[in-house]
Design a protein around this motif. Structure first.
Motif, short mmCIF file in Angstrom:
data_model
loop_
_atom_site.label_atom_id
_atom_site.label_comp_id
_atom_site.label_asym_id
_atom_site.label_seq_id
_atom_site.Cartn_x
_atom_site.Cartn_y
_atom_site.Cartn_z
N ASP A 177 0.83 -1.21 0.00
CA ASP A 177 0.00 0.00 0.00
C ASP A 177 0.86 1.26 0.00
OD1 ASP A 177 -2.49 -1.43 0.15
OD2 ASP A 177 -2.01 -1.85 2.23
N GLN A 235 -6.33 1.68 -13.22
CA GLN A 235 -5.78 0.90 -12.12
C GLN A 235 -4.75 -0.10 -12.63
OE1 GLN A 235 -8.98 -0.68 -9.74
NE2 GLN A 235 -9.82 1.35 -9.31
N GLN A 259 -5.57 -5.97 -9.41
CA GLN A 259 -6.43 -6.22 -8.25
C GLN A 259 -5.79 -5.68 -6.97
OE1 GLN A 259 -5.52 -8.46 -10.53
NE2 GLN A 259 -7.43 -9.19 -11.49
N ARG A 260 -4.49 -5.87 -6.84
CA ARG A 260 -3.81 -5.39 -5.63
C ARG A 260 -3.72 -3.87 -5.63
NH1 ARG A 260 -3.06 -3.89 -1.72
NH2 ARG A 260 -1.72 -4.50 0.02
N ASN A 307 -5.97 -1.95 -6.90
CA ASN A 307 -7.31 -1.50 -6.53
C ASN A 307 -7.49 -1.50 -5.03
OD1 ASN A 307 -10.31 -2.72 -5.83
ND2 ASN A 307 -10.35 -1.08 -7.37
N GLN A 308 -7.00 -2.55 -4.35
CA GLN A 308 -7.10 -2.60 -2.89
C GLN A 308 -6.35 -1.42 -2.24
OE1 GLN A 308 -5.54 -6.68 -2.45
NE2 GLN A 308 -7.49 -7.22 -1.49
N ALA A 309 -5.15 -1.14 -2.75
CA ALA A 309 -4.37 -0.04 -2.20
C ALA A 309 -5.06 1.29 -2.44
CB ALA A 309 -2.96 -0.03 -2.82
N GLN A 322 -8.25 1.84 -2.79
CA GLN A 322 -9.40 1.94 -1.90
C GLN A 322 -8.96 2.42 -0.51
OE1 GLN A 322 -12.60 1.53 -2.66
NE2 GLN A 322 -12.36 0.73 -4.74
N LEU A 323 -7.83 1.90 -0.05
CA LEU A 323 -7.31 2.32 1.25
C LEU A 323 -6.90 3.79 1.24
CD1 LEU A 323 -6.30 1.72 4.13
CD2 LEU A 323 -4.13 1.01 3.11
N LYS A 343 -9.88 5.96 1.35
CA LYS A 343 -10.42 5.95 2.72
C LYS A 343 -9.64 6.91 3.61
CE LYS A 343 -11.22 2.80 6.61
NZ LYS A 343 -11.08 1.39 7.09
N ILE A 351 -3.37 -3.54 4.09
CA ILE A 351 -3.69 -4.93 3.78
C ILE A 351 -2.38 -5.67 3.58
CG2 ILE A 351 -4.97 -6.39 2.17
CD1 ILE A 351 -6.47 -3.78 1.34
#
Length: 239
Positions: A157, A184, A196-197, A199-201, A203-204, A207, A237
């Protein structure tokens, strides 16, 4: 190889987002405008390849380039990305060596090519150009040192955050605002992670109110926060 040379309706457009051009004396800029050519590189095409002779200094007029290489194990290693206004390859020109990396278009891109003879003439005749190059080389060195840190010491991240922030360096990528049209998948390329990874970062980071995710891109809300985003405080994550 890149596409055929193309002329724009206004040659000055090639330098509209370029920091160094505004520093040149009018007679120096006039010669540069006359001798720089432009080529179209389609998405997935090569602006230049590893092993090529280095005959030009290169800049992005419009689009998005990735500087990368492939390791002996087949892993793609991304060193840097260049947006509109960014110029690159000065180190190889100064050392007169073959190119050590590939430069690939991540989307349709217009690339400006300054001949070696023009580049050398500017070095001999323009003090402002020399000062710019010294600063750019220093900024690029700092970027590459940081990339080693990102790869070896930071969680995923934090690496994504820092890689995004690196695209807003005023010397290396001077033409952009706080909105960046980037997918992305492209963020994954520059961060050496999967889409995909990435995208997770993202999103964090959204936030954390460091950026907002837009359709087809991102908007930076806190650039300083992205640059200093710490692994230990990210409640990241796991890799």
């Amino acid at each position: 190889m890149p596409g055929k040379a193309q002329e724009t309706s206004d040659p000055k457009e090639r330098f509209s987002k370029t920091m160094w051009a505004s520093m040149l004396a009018p007679e120096h800029l006039q010669r540069v405008e006359a001798e720089v050519i432009e080529r179209f590189v389609p998405a997935g095409g090569y602006a230049c390849r590893k092993g090529d002779s280095v005959d030009h200094w290169m800049g992005v007029v419009d689009g998005f380039l990735k500087m990368s290489s492939i390791s002996p194990e087949g892993k793609t290693i991304t060193f840097s990305c260049m947006l509109a206004g960014g110029w690159f390859g000065e180190g190889s020109l100064l050392k007169t060596e073959c190119r050590k990396y590939d430069v690939v278009a991540l989307r349709d891109t217009r690339v400006a090519y300054m001949p070696r003879s023009t580049f050398t003439w500017l070095l001999d005749n323009s003090i402002p150009f020399n000062r710019f190059l010294l600063q750019q080389l220093n900024e690029r060195l700092g970027l590459f040192i940081s990339l080693v840190e990102y790869d070896r010491m930071l969680d995923t991240d934090t690496r994504v955050a820092r890689c995004i922030a690196s695209m807003f360096n005023p010397y290396l990528n001077p033409g952009g605002g706080m909105q960046l049209q980037i997918s992305q998948e492209e963020i994954g390329y520059i961060s050496s992670v999967s889409r995909q990874r990435a995208n997770q970062a993202l999103q964090l980071l959204e936030k954390k109110k460091l950026l907002s995710l837009d359709y087809g891109g991102i908007t930076i809300l806190d650039l300083a926060g992205l640059r200093s985003f710490p692994a230990e405080d990210s409640d990241a994550i796991s890799k």
